[in-house]
Scaffold this motif. Structure first.
Motif, PDB file in Angstrom:
ATOM      1  N   MET A   1       8.676  33.000  73.532  1.00 52.41           N
ATOM      2  CA  MET A   1       8.823  34.460  73.607  1.00 52.41           C
ATOM      3  C   MET A   1       9.244  35.050  72.269  1.00 52.41           C
ATOM      4  O   MET A   1       9.662  34.340  71.373  1.00 52.41           O
TER       5      MET A   1
ATOM      6  N   ASP B   1      13.913  39.234  72.957  1.00 53.02           N
ATOM      7  CA  ASP B   1      13.815  39.325  74.414  1.00 53.02           C
ATOM      8  C   ASP B   1      14.600  38.178  75.047  1.00 53.02           C
ATOM      9  O   ASP B   1      14.689  37.093  74.493  1.00 53.02           O
ATOM     10  N   ARG B   2      15.158  38.458  76.226  1.00 52.95           N
ATOM     11  CA  ARG B   2      15.916  37.427  76.948  1.00 52.95           C
ATOM     12  C   ARG B   2      15.206  37.109  78.268  1.00 52.95           C
ATOM     13  O   ARG B   2      14.536  37.961  78.826  1.00 52.95           O
ATOM     14  N   SER B   3      15.415  35.874  78.735  1.00 55.80           N
ATOM     15  CA  SER B   3      14.799  35.501  80.011  1.00 55.80           C
ATOM     16  C   SER B   3      15.810  34.787  80.896  1.00 55.80           C
ATOM     17  O   SER B   3      16.752  34.165  80.415  1.00 55.80           O
TER      18      SER B   3
ATOM     19  N   SER C   1      13.257  45.455  82.530  1.00 50.63           N
ATOM     20  CA  SER C   1      13.263  44.059  82.966  1.00 50.63           C
ATOM     21  C   SER C   1      12.029  43.849  83.843  1.00 50.63           C
ATOM     22  O   SER C   1      11.651  44.717  84.630  1.00 50.63           O
TER      23      SER C   1
ATOM     24  N   TYR D   1       3.987  39.321  78.077  1.00 49.45           N
ATOM     25  CA  TYR D   1       4.868  38.383  78.790  1.00 49.45           C
ATOM     26  C   TYR D   1       4.063  37.380  79.610  1.00 49.45           C
ATOM     27  O   TYR D   1       4.430  36.202  79.685  1.00 49.45           O
TER      28      TYR D   1
ATOM     29  N   HIS E   1       2.998  34.773  77.251  1.00 46.86           N
ATOM     30  CA  HIS E   1       4.123  33.893  76.909  1.00 46.86           C
ATOM     31  C   HIS E   1       4.418  32.906  78.049  1.00 46.86           C
ATOM     32  O   HIS E   1       4.741  31.740  77.800  1.00 46.86           O
TER      33      HIS E   1
ATOM     34  N   ILE F   1      11.138  34.381  87.360  1.00 48.16           N
ATOM     35  CA  ILE F   1      11.519  34.594  85.970  1.00 48.16           C
ATOM     36  C   ILE F   1      11.692  36.083  85.729  1.00 48.16           C
ATOM     37  O   ILE F   1      10.831  36.882  86.089  1.00 48.16           O
ATOM     38  N   THR F   2      12.833  36.426  85.154  1.00 47.94           N
ATOM     39  CA  THR F   2      13.092  37.806  84.755  1.00 47.94           C
ATOM     40  C   THR F   2      13.139  37.841  83.240  1.00 47.94           C
ATOM     41  O   THR F   2      13.836  37.043  82.619  1.00 47.94           O
ATOM     42  N   ILE F   3      12.378  38.752  82.668  1.00 48.42           N
ATOM     43  CA  ILE F   3      12.385  38.931  81.222  1.00 48.42           C
ATOM     44  C   ILE F   3      12.973  40.304  80.932  1.00 48.42           C
ATOM     45  O   ILE F   3      12.525  41.316  81.484  1.00 48.42           O
ATOM     46  N   HIS F   4      14.010  40.312  80.100  1.00 50.07           N
ATOM     47  CA  HIS F   4      14.656  41.555  79.685  1.00 50.07           C
ATOM     48  C   HIS F   4      14.121  41.901  78.306  1.00 50.07           C
ATOM     49  O   HIS F   4      14.348  41.152  77.353  1.00 50.07           O
ATOM     50  N   SER F   5      13.409  43.024  78.204  1.00 49.98           N
ATOM     51  CA  SER F   5      12.828  43.391  76.910  1.00 49.98           C
ATOM     52  C   SER F   5      13.927  43.900  75.985  1.00 49.98           C
ATOM     53  O   SER F   5      14.870  44.561  76.411  1.00 49.98           O
TER      54      SER F   5
END
Length: 115
Positions: free
Chosen positions: A26, A30-32, A57, A98, A101, A46-50
């Protein structure tokens, strides 16, 4: 001859492998978050925080179709804990990024998931 190409890794190992590998595929700010899907042993949530001030999210469900192929499904997009309409162009672009990724991460994990 029947050929079964099932995922043989258990869900905990899979979750840990994704947790370690996803940040490498990624964009760095960004965090996941990776969690097992309790209703499906072949799936992860899976949660991705932009990164940045948008504070979006993205919740995805990743399901292993077989040991190599994953199906990526967008569950929800939120901004500051409120569901947003994901049809706008910027959000569609982020979803596409995402999703790519997530597929890259699955490919990077072939060494573990391939039978």
């Amino acid at each position: 001859m029947s050929k079964t190409d099932e995922l043989t890794l258990d869900q905990q190992q899979l979750e840990e492998a994704w947790r370690q590998t996803l940040p490498e595929t990624m964009n760095s700010p960004d965090r996941s978050e990776v969690k097992s899907d309790e209703s499906d042993p072949k799936s992860l949530r899976i949660t991705i925080h932009s990164a940045g001030h948008q504070m979006y999210s993205f919740d995805f469900k990743i399901t292993y179709v077989d040991s190599r192929e994953v199906k990526v499904v967008l569950i929800d997009v939120e901004k500051e804990n409120q569901t947003v309409d994901e049809r706008n162009d910027m959000i569609q672009q982020l979803i596409a990024d995402y999703t790519r990724h997530l597929h890259e991460c699955a490919q990077a994990l072939h060494r573990l998931t391939k039978v």
